[in-house]
Design a protein around this motif. Structure first.
Motif, PDB file in Angstrom:
ATOM      1  N   UNK A  38       0.841  -1.206   0.000  1.00  0.00           N
ATOM      2  CA  UNK A  38       0.000   0.000   0.000  1.00  0.00           C
ATOM      3  C   UNK A  38       0.877   1.256   0.000  1.00  0.00           C
ATOM      4  N   UNK A  39       1.945   1.243   0.788  1.00  0.00           N
ATOM      5  CA  UNK A  39       2.861   2.392   0.824  1.00  0.00           C
ATOM      6  C   UNK A  39       3.529   2.577  -0.539  1.00  0.00           C
ATOM      7  N   UNK A  40       3.876   1.479  -1.221  1.00  0.00           N
ATOM      8  CA  UNK A  40       4.438   1.575  -2.581  1.00  0.00           C
ATOM      9  C   UNK A  40       3.482   2.308  -3.510  1.00  0.00           C
ATOM     10  N   UNK A  41       2.229   1.908  -3.461  1.00  0.00           N
ATOM     11  CA  UNK A  41       1.218   2.493  -4.352  1.00  0.00           C
ATOM     12  C   UNK A  41       1.008   3.974  -4.015  1.00  0.00           C
ATOM     13  N   UNK A  42       0.856   4.283  -2.733  1.00  0.00           N
ATOM     14  CA  UNK A  42       0.627   5.675  -2.325  1.00  0.00           C
ATOM     15  C   UNK A  42       1.834   6.533  -2.677  1.00  0.00           C
ATOM     16  N   UNK A  43       3.043   6.019  -2.488  1.00  0.00           N
ATOM     17  CA  UNK A  43       4.243   6.780  -2.828  1.00  0.00           C
ATOM     18  C   UNK A  43       4.290   7.048  -4.328  1.00  0.00           C
ATOM     19  N   UNK A  44       3.989   6.045  -5.124  1.00  0.00           N
ATOM     20  CA  UNK A  44       4.001   6.239  -6.577  1.00  0.00           C
ATOM     21  C   UNK A  44       2.964   7.280  -6.984  1.00  0.00           C
ATOM     22  N   UNK A  45       1.749   7.171  -6.443  1.00  0.00           N
ATOM     23  CA  UNK A  45       0.674   8.108  -6.802  1.00  0.00           C
ATOM     24  C   UNK A  45       1.022   9.525  -6.362  1.00  0.00           C
ATOM     25  N   UNK A  46       1.520   9.696  -5.138  1.00  0.00           N
ATOM     26  CA  UNK A  46       1.876  11.046  -4.681  1.00  0.00           C
ATOM     27  C   UNK A  46       3.036  11.607  -5.487  1.00  0.00           C
ATOM     28  N   UNK A  47       3.986  10.741  -5.855  1.00  0.00           N
ATOM     29  CA  UNK A  47       5.100  11.187  -6.696  1.00  0.00           C
ATOM     30  C   UNK A  47       4.629  11.617  -8.080  1.00  0.00           C
ATOM     31  N   UNK A  48       3.692  10.863  -8.634  1.00  0.00           N
ATOM     32  CA  UNK A  48       3.134  11.192  -9.953  1.00  0.00           C
ATOM     33  C   UNK A  48       2.379  12.519  -9.901  1.00  0.00           C
ATOM     34  N   UNK A  49       1.532  12.670  -8.883  1.00  0.00           N
ATOM     35  CA  UNK A  49       0.760  13.909  -8.746  1.00  0.00           C
ATOM     36  C   UNK A  49       1.703  15.096  -8.554  1.00  0.00           C
ATOM     37  N   UNK A  50       2.714  14.919  -7.717  1.00  0.00           N
ATOM     38  CA  UNK A  50       3.688  15.991  -7.480  1.00  0.00           C
ATOM     39  C   UNK A  50       4.375  16.383  -8.790  1.00  0.00           C
ATOM     40  N   UNK A  51       4.825  15.391  -9.551  1.00  0.00           N
ATOM     41  CA  UNK A  51       5.547  15.670 -10.793  1.00  0.00           C
ATOM     42  C   UNK A  51       4.646  16.325 -11.834  1.00  0.00           C
ATOM     43  N   UNK A  52       3.444  15.796 -11.990  1.00  0.00           N
ATOM     44  CA  UNK A  52       2.560  16.286 -13.053  1.00  0.00           C
ATOM     45  C   UNK A  52       1.935  17.641 -12.729  1.00  0.00           C
ATOM     46  N   UNK A  53       1.398  17.808 -11.532  1.00  0.00           N
ATOM     47  CA  UNK A  53       0.601  18.985 -11.235  1.00  0.00           C
ATOM     48  C   UNK A  53       1.332  20.081 -10.469  1.00  0.00           C
ATOM     49  N   UNK A  54       2.405  19.738  -9.793  1.00  0.00           N
ATOM     50  CA  UNK A  54       3.092  20.741  -8.984  1.00  0.00           C
ATOM     51  C   UNK A  54       4.434  21.141  -9.582  1.00  0.00           C
ATOM     52  N   UNK A 117       7.404   5.602   3.657  1.00  0.00           N
ATOM     53  CA  UNK A 117       6.615   6.579   4.414  1.00  0.00           C
ATOM     54  C   UNK A 117       7.267   7.963   4.381  1.00  0.00           C
ATOM     55  N   UNK A 118       8.583   7.996   4.501  1.00  0.00           N
ATOM     56  CA  UNK A 118       9.290   9.274   4.421  1.00  0.00           C
ATOM     57  C   UNK A 118       9.113   9.897   3.043  1.00  0.00           C
ATOM     58  N   UNK A 119       9.182   9.073   2.010  1.00  0.00           N
ATOM     59  CA  UNK A 119       9.008   9.570   0.646  1.00  0.00           C
ATOM     60  C   UNK A 119       7.606  10.127   0.433  1.00  0.00           C
ATOM     61  N   UNK A 120       6.600   9.442   0.957  1.00  0.00           N
ATOM     62  CA  UNK A 120       5.217   9.929   0.854  1.00  0.00           C
ATOM     63  C   UNK A 120       5.101  11.295   1.515  1.00  0.00           C
ATOM     64  N   UNK A 121       5.642  11.410   2.734  1.00  0.00           N
ATOM     65  CA  UNK A 121       5.571  12.693   3.445  1.00  0.00           C
ATOM     66  C   UNK A 121       6.326  13.791   2.696  1.00  0.00           C
ATOM     67  N   UNK A 123       6.779  13.977  -0.546  1.00  0.00           N
ATOM     68  CA  UNK A 123       5.948  14.354  -1.691  1.00  0.00           C
ATOM     69  C   UNK A 123       4.825  15.294  -1.261  1.00  0.00           C
ATOM     70  N   UNK A 124       4.188  14.969  -0.149  1.00  0.00           N
ATOM     71  CA  UNK A 124       3.077  15.779   0.334  1.00  0.00           C
ATOM     72  C   UNK A 124       3.559  17.171   0.730  1.00  0.00           C
ATOM     73  N   UNK A 125       4.716  17.249   1.385  1.00  0.00           N
ATOM     74  CA  UNK A 125       5.278  18.549   1.767  1.00  0.00           C
ATOM     75  C   UNK A 125       5.602  19.363   0.511  1.00  0.00           C
ATOM     76  N   UNK A 126       6.177  18.717  -0.508  1.00  0.00           N
ATOM     77  CA  UNK A 126       6.527  19.436  -1.738  1.00  0.00           C
ATOM     78  C   UNK A 126       5.291  19.894  -2.509  1.00  0.00           C
ATOM     79  N   UNK A 127       4.133  19.291  -2.200  1.00  0.00           N
ATOM     80  CA  UNK A 127       2.889  19.746  -2.825  1.00  0.00           C
ATOM     81  C   UNK A 127       2.237  20.855  -2.010  1.00  0.00           C
ATOM     82  N   UNK A 128       2.895  21.283  -0.948  1.00  0.00           N
ATOM     83  CA  UNK A 128       2.429  22.433  -0.189  1.00  0.00           C
ATOM     84  C   UNK A 128       1.585  22.122   1.032  1.00  0.00           C
ATOM     85  N   UNK A 129       1.410  20.848   1.355  1.00  0.00           N
ATOM     86  CA  UNK A 129       0.610  20.499   2.523  1.00  0.00           C
ATOM     87  C   UNK A 129       1.455  20.659   3.785  1.00  0.00           C
TER      88      UNK A 129
END
Length: 157
Positions: A38-54, A117-121, A123-129
Motif C-alpha cells: 500500500x505504501x508503494x502504491x501511495x508513494x508512486x501516486x503522490x510522486x506522480x501527482x507531485x511531478x505532473x501537477x506541482x 513513508x518518508x518519501x510519501x511525506x 511528496x506531500x510537503x513538496x505539494x504544499x501540505x
C-alpha cells in the motif's frame, strides 16, 4: 437475505480470501507486507501527482524508474527472507544457533517501509501540505534506530 447482509458476506469472503492468501505466502505477519505494498502504491501516486501537477515535469521514464525501483525493493526483501530461512535451517542442521538471522528479512522490510513513508511525506510537503514535524522527525529517529541496530550488530562481529 437483505442487501446489507449480502454486502457483509461478500466483504467477509474477500477479506478471508486475502488473509488466507497473505498468511500462506507471507506468514502470520502478512499485513506488514500488505502495508508495504500500500505504501508503494501511495508513494508512486503522490510522486506522480507531485511531478505532473506541482513540478510540471512529468516523465514516463522517471515513472518507470520509480516502478522498477519498487520492484527491486521487493526482490531485496525476498532475498533477505530467503537468507533468513536458509541460514536458520543450515544452523539447525549443523547444531549452531543462527536463529537471529530470522530478523534479517524483517529489518529489511522495516527499512523499506520507513523509506516509503518518508518519501510519501516528502511528496506531500513538496505539494504544499502542512505535515506535522513530529511525523518527519519520528520517522528519522526510527530509521536511525534501525540503522544503529543493524550497524552495531555488524560491528560486533
Amino acid at each position: 437475505m437483505t442487501k446489507l447482509t449480502e454486502l457483509q458476506n461478500t466483504t467477509n469472503l474477500i477479506y478471508g480470501a486475502v488473509a488466507t492468501i497473505g498468511i500462506t505466502l507471507f506468514g502470520k505477519y502478512w499485513f506488514l507486507f500488505l502495508g508495504f505494498l500500500a505504501a508503494n502504491v501511495v508513494d508512486y501516486v503522490t510522486g506522480y501527482i507531485k511531478a505532473k501537477y506541482y513540478l510540471k515535469n512529468e516523465s514516463s521514464s522517471e515513472g518507470a524508474k520509480g516502478i522498477f525501483k519498487k520492484v527491486w525493493y521487493w526482490i531485496v526483501i525476498c532475498i533477505a527472507f530467503f537468507i533468513s530461512a536458509v541460514f536458520n535451517d543450515m544452523g539447525s542442521m549443523l547444531g549452531i544457533d543462527l536463529s537471529f538471522v530470522f530478523l534479517f528479512g524483517y529489518f529489511t522490510l522495516a527499512t523499506y517501509v520507513i523509506n516509503e513513508l518518508r518519501s510519501i511525506l516528502e511528496n506531500i510537503v513538496q505539494m504544499g501540505a502542512n505535515v506535522p514535524g513530529f511525523l518527519i522527525k519520528g520517522l528519522e529517529i526510527v530509521n536511525k534506530k534501525v540503522d544503529d541496530i543493524t550497524n552495531s550488530s555488524i560491528e560486533d562481529k
